[in-house]
Write an enzyme that holds these catalytic residues in place. Structure first.
Site, PDB file in Angstrom:
ATOM      1  N   CYS A 212       0.849  -1.195   0.000  1.00 51.27           N
ATOM      2  CA  CYS A 212       0.000   0.000   0.000  1.00 51.27           C
ATOM      3  C   CYS A 212       0.885   1.246   0.000  1.00 51.27           C
ATOM      4  CB  CYS A 212      -0.965  -0.055   1.185  1.00 51.27           C
ATOM      5  SG  CYS A 212      -2.229   1.230   1.155  1.00 51.27           S
TER       6      CYS A 212
ATOM      7  N   ASP B  74      -9.571  -2.859  -7.096  1.00 46.34           N
ATOM      8  CA  ASP B  74      -9.045  -1.845  -6.178  1.00 46.34           C
ATOM      9  C   ASP B  74      -9.701  -0.498  -6.462  1.00 46.34           C
ATOM     10  OD1 ASP B  74      -7.476  -0.036  -4.700  1.00 46.34           O
ATOM     11  OD2 ASP B  74      -5.672  -1.243  -4.964  1.00 46.34           O
TER      12      ASP B  74
ATOM     13  N   HIS C  63      -8.114  -3.798  -2.972  1.00 50.19           N
ATOM     14  CA  HIS C  63      -6.931  -3.228  -2.339  1.00 50.19           C
ATOM     15  C   HIS C  63      -6.565  -4.045  -1.096  1.00 50.19           C
ATOM     16  CE1 HIS C  63      -4.058  -0.005  -1.834  1.00 50.19           C
ATOM     17  NE2 HIS C  63      -4.366   0.069  -0.556  1.00 50.19           N
TER      18      HIS C  63
END
Length: 246
Positions: A125, A182, A214
């Site tokens: 991330c 995502d 995600h």
């Protein structure tokens, strides 16, 4: 089947240009030296999930080290509100992060048990974006894997580059792992990055998991996708293995 080797782990402090920053390390319980893996976390910092990832690397024969890259701006481990965490993360300069990662690599090397000539990196991330950037920063880096790292955003004084800006500067192959569902990283950005990699003729690659969202590797979050996470881990192992001849 060969059992995983015993490992050792510890909280450590890494000397940098201004302060000693905390970090977590895990490595085989043997002399080494071992390939070094730098780990850049999500915005939640060096939490138990990141520590478990470090131990997983250690069980595979790596010296894994995860520095606290936010500590000068605040201690995210003491926070639960995502908006408070984001306020801290927004104050973290990219160049500070690049310098701290290099300090972590040098710390592992200075121990005598980490081989900086076999330096690798991964990030998740927030840390996935950092993995792309660090691949354009350190010529010692042999390979990187970026898990769903943001590829573009408005630039500012603390963030002067984004992955889409730096493909010509990549110093090692990068594998990008992304989720087709995502909501925070549009597939348009992923495809633009794929095109930039092809244009710059770097030996990098992007893989998209169509059904994953995600943070699909984060097994403590609702976004976890076991099939994508395990496949991504196997791809990472092959990517790193090819880079260092394992």
């Amino acid at each position: 089947m060969t059992p995983n080797p015993p490992i050792e782990d510890a909280d450590v402090h890494i000397p940098t240009r201004d302060i000693d920053i905390p970090a977590y390390q895990a490595l085989p319980a043997a002399p080494g030296p071992f390939p070094i893996v730098l780990i850049a976390p999500e915005i939640f910092g060096v939490n138990e999930h990141i520590r478990s990832v470090a131990r997983r690397f250690a069980s595979e024969g790596y010296y894994a080290i995860a520095p606290d890259l936010f500590i000068r701006q605040g201690d995210v481990s003491k926070l639960t509100d995502s908006q408070e965490i984001q306020q801290i993360i927004a104050k973290v300069p990219d160049m500070q992060v690049m310098s701290d990662l290099t300090a972590a690599a040098e710390f592992a090397s200075a121990s005598g048990r980490g081989n900086i000539e076999r330096l690798l990196m991964t990030g998740f991330c927030w840390g996935g974006r950092i993995a792309w950037l660090y691949a354009a920063e350190n010529s010692h880096l042999r390979a990187a894997v970026a898990w769903y790292g943001r590829l573009t955003a408005p630039l500012d004084a603390l963030r002067e580059r984004h992955p889409l800006n730096i493909t010509d500067d990549l110093k090692c192959p990068v594998l990008g792992l992304y989720g087709g569902q995502d909501k925070s990283i549009p597939l348009e950005h992923v495809e633009r990055m794929r095109a930039e990699i092809a244009r710059s003729q770097r030996n990098s690659n992007i893989h998209v998991y169509p059904d994953a969202g995600h943070a699909f590797f984060a097994d403590y979050r609702p976004s976890y996708n076991a099939a994508a996470a395990e496949d991504g881990w196997q791809r990472l192992q092959r990517w790193f293995g090819q880079a260092i001849g394992r």
